[in-house]
Write an enzyme that holds these catalytic residues in place. Sequence first.
Site, PDB file in Angstrom:
ATOM      1  N   ASN A 109      -6.579  12.157  -3.437  1.00  0.00           N
ATOM      2  CA  ASN A 109      -5.323  11.750  -2.423  1.00  0.00           C
ATOM      3  C   ASN A 109      -4.266  12.706  -2.151  1.00  0.00           C
ATOM      4  O   ASN A 109      -3.740  12.638  -1.074  1.00  0.00           O
ATOM      5  CB  ASN A 109      -4.514  10.571  -3.300  1.00  0.00           C
ATOM      6  N   GLY A 159       0.958  -1.103   0.092  1.00  0.00           N
ATOM      7  CA  GLY A 159      -0.125  -0.121  -0.087  1.00  0.00           C
ATOM      8  C   GLY A 159       0.906   1.473  -0.042  1.00  0.00           C
ATOM      9  O   GLY A 159       1.715   1.388   1.011  1.00  0.00           O
ATOM     10  N   ARG A 206      -3.445  14.563   1.510  1.00  0.00           N
ATOM     11  CA  ARG A 206      -2.676  13.590   2.576  1.00  0.00           C
ATOM     12  C   ARG A 206      -1.547  12.796   2.063  1.00  0.00           C
ATOM     13  O   ARG A 206      -0.477  12.602   2.736  1.00  0.00           O
ATOM     14  CB  ARG A 206      -3.479  12.718   3.280  1.00  0.00           C
ATOM     15  N   CYS A 209     -26.314  -0.428  25.269  1.00  0.00           N
ATOM     16  CA  CYS A 209     -26.745  -0.981  26.653  1.00  0.00           C
ATOM     17  C   CYS A 209     -25.630  -1.586  27.173  1.00  0.00           C
ATOM     18  O   CYS A 209     -25.597  -1.929  28.516  1.00  0.00           O
ATOM     19  CB  CYS A 209     -28.021  -1.599  26.348  1.00  0.00           C
ATOM     20  N   ARG A 257      -5.889  -7.477   3.083  1.00  0.00           N
ATOM     21  CA  ARG A 257      -5.287  -7.618   4.424  1.00  0.00           C
ATOM     22  C   ARG A 257      -5.255  -9.160   4.919  1.00  0.00           C
ATOM     23  O   ARG A 257      -4.432  -9.682   5.281  1.00  0.00           O
ATOM     24  CB  ARG A 257      -6.060  -6.793   5.646  1.00  0.00           C
TER      25      ARG A 257
END
Lengths: 603, 323
Positions: free
Chosen positions: A51, A19, A54, A168, A117
């Site tokens: 892109n 990546g 960043r 909850c 991944r």
Amino acid sequence: MGSDLKEEAIKRAKVLMVGAGGIGCELLKTLALSGFQDVHIIDMDTIEVSNLNRQFLFRQSHVGQSKAKVARDAVLKFMPHINITPYHANVKDPGFNVDFFKQFNVVLNGLDNLDARRHVNRLCLAAEVPLIESGTTGFLGQVTVHIKGRTECYECQPKPTPKTYPVCTITSTPSKVDFVRELRELFERFKKILKFVHCIVWAKDLLFAKLFGDKKQENDLFVSAGDGSDSEKPTNIFERGSDEDHEQYGRKIYDHVFGYNIEVALANEETWKSRRRPNPIFLKDVLPERLILQNGNLEKNFLTEDLPLSAMSSVGLSNPQDVWSLADNSRVFLEALRLFFGRREKEIGNLTFDKDDQLAVEFVTSAANIRASSFGISLHSLFDAKGIAGNIVHAVATTNAIIAGLIVIEAIKVLQADFQNCRMTYCLEHPARKMLLMPVEPFEANKSCYVCSEVLVELPAPVSSGTMLTVEDLQQELSCHINIKHREEFDEDKEPDKMVLLGWTAREKESQVVSNGNSTSAAVPAAAEATMKSEEAEVNAEISGTKRKLSEISEATENQEASQILPRADADNFKNSQELEDDDDDLVVLDNYPETSKKQRLH
Amino acid sequence: MDGEELTAQETALYDRQIRVWGVDAQKRLSKAQILVSGLNGTSVEFCKNIVLAGVGSLTLMDDRLVTEDALQANFLIPRDETVYSGRSLSELCCESLRDFNPMVRVLAEKGDLAQCEMEFLDKFDVVVVTGCSLKTKIEINEKCRERAKRIAFYAIECRDSCGEIFVDLQNYTYAQKKSDGTAECHLSYSSLEDAILIPWRNLPRKVSKLYFAMRVIEKFELSEGRNPGELSNFDLPAVLKLRKELCDAQSLNESHVPETLLERILVAGPMLYPPVCPILGGILGQEVIKAISGKGDPLKNFFYFDAADGKGVIEDISNPSSI
């Protein structure tokens, strides 16, 4: 921290980065600055405008080029004497096999999807190379370390869906209150958009696909009257009559999908007993005839040749952040249809939704909003709708930079074989126990993990002497043939307790035929002799089929916001995290699995 | 928020981050003027982040010529003497940063911030200082506080694998997000001088050991007239002596300032542990974005990171009288 040993380990290391996106750019830069000399980097993507906010190694002039290659060139500009090998390719390509992975000392993931991944996780396990995994969403991020035989693998825990954050069950104790707030916010945000997500899915996957996509695709957009009368075939609705112009055709579709279809659905009283009834919407109730005819007449003023086709500018709407009224959405819808049929007729039949196709985004936004009005769900802006429809990540440079730094710190520990000090780290938006960066001891492997453990599998068919088993790993295209030469008589005392694979679909009783003694479940017998054979053997479709299904189920969760992030730090883990009062050198210890015994902190 | 809309170009470029902090925050960012004094591994990380985020302008001050030490952990300057020879850090960094985002004005300013006219500071909304003495930091902090307009002050220092960020937003009001909407929240910050004057025994329990270590080293540098990064292992005995004096005076057990920690910092000298820079620069970037946009709870008022334990901790060390 600048010991010679450390420098030596860094210099000698051969590192694989998967990546070259948001985390990847930061990571490659930080590796280079930290003294790494040999980095290989795989990324199949090309650079896009969005892109650039960043992925700082890329410039406007690089749009359309390979991320891996441009990232390499950019880093070599300030660090000319290191080796960076880029691959503009998919990490799932067969060339990146176990042998390829074996050449590396550590693998660093900066990926944006669960599928890749998982693939890298499995290859790292097979090649026995440590993996450092990472992810970010907005201000949240995490880095985890996966070393075969020492820690859990990436797939030891099923990735939670947002449903695993039930409000909850989150208990509030003071030290965890901020973290709980974070989870709660995520959950609330998720609940709010969830209903609208359904509208987007309807507009994108059903309506858009039906009108502009492959006509042969099966699509359940048609609602027949339910009385079985086929006299009025609904298919005709979506085909433009020869005497119809684009405007008439658009109005017909509008009334059919937002009006008629809803009326038909309402006819089934059972459905609406405990649900809010939707309102059918017909065009004449939303837009007066005069306005419909005027719609898009602004075109001459607003549409020029060099701008992409846009229905919103054509009807005089300019701000993608605004939430449009039902009437405006209807005008955009009709105009988008008109433009598609009038200006992009050639593409119709082959279109798939693309978040960068302005007209497609406008069409989907307006259709989703009209449907939302019908169901009493709050409307959203084009900007938000685009985010949902395009499954767009929330990303900022700062989080990626922080995560990249943390990855390199862990990588250096791994390279020095300093496994004791490896940590998973969470980057939080709100401090928990004063911490914005929270290190946590890595979890032990899940003993019943179907990826990294020696799993006992319940077989769907009986096994007896002479049976041939074929096990296939579809991700790695490995297959293993097991020839059962001899199966011993069943002895209940010798059978292990937990022999059912987690997530395994239990077979019907009758398929577990008692064939070999009085066995009630056909577990792989200890006496089975596994041999790798290359010859053809009967493929056990049940095994691969079930496994594929499991991965699809988890895949579906990835699209949901925030599910990638904080996979371990969910409510249960935090509930069980042990309070360590007095020594500030402690690290936070989370329970690995609630059902196993509590983990103690390292000394 | 009123004011002009973002341009189509801005919307396309900032799409992913607008999804994080919203359009209003983006508009505020695009009007913010930032000053950074001192360029090193951590501050260039910060500069990169803030330029990518799309601030209005960034002004750099550092007249030092490029040296080996100044180059480490700096990805803005090519390792090529023919390029950097004879040029200042601010000039070179300015050139690279401009490329990162054509919509941000990046400027290099000559001179020393500590000697600047007071009015010079009025141009800025945020001032970040690094690589200078405690005395200089305190002076600049005080100047910021004396101006009529509120100027956010940040000091950041990285030593070996340890980092410290100090934040002074003076009196800061923002809309705090609650589960049921937002509530107005006021924070009152201490100046750097006031904060570090707070007696050690009055500090919150379990304050980061780095806080004490940084104070000891800072004090030593001040007494020796040296800048951060100019100490070495040879200074250890003298630093330990100072530790004892300070701890005795503050009635704090010396174990709160471990010798191993001080030694680690001194041995490194000018060397930074490179992966710590993006972590500190990232946290600082995030904080400045929060302070400008008024979105999110800002850090109050010290942040510590140490790669040795991996914790990133916030400490609130404020003078109660200033609240």
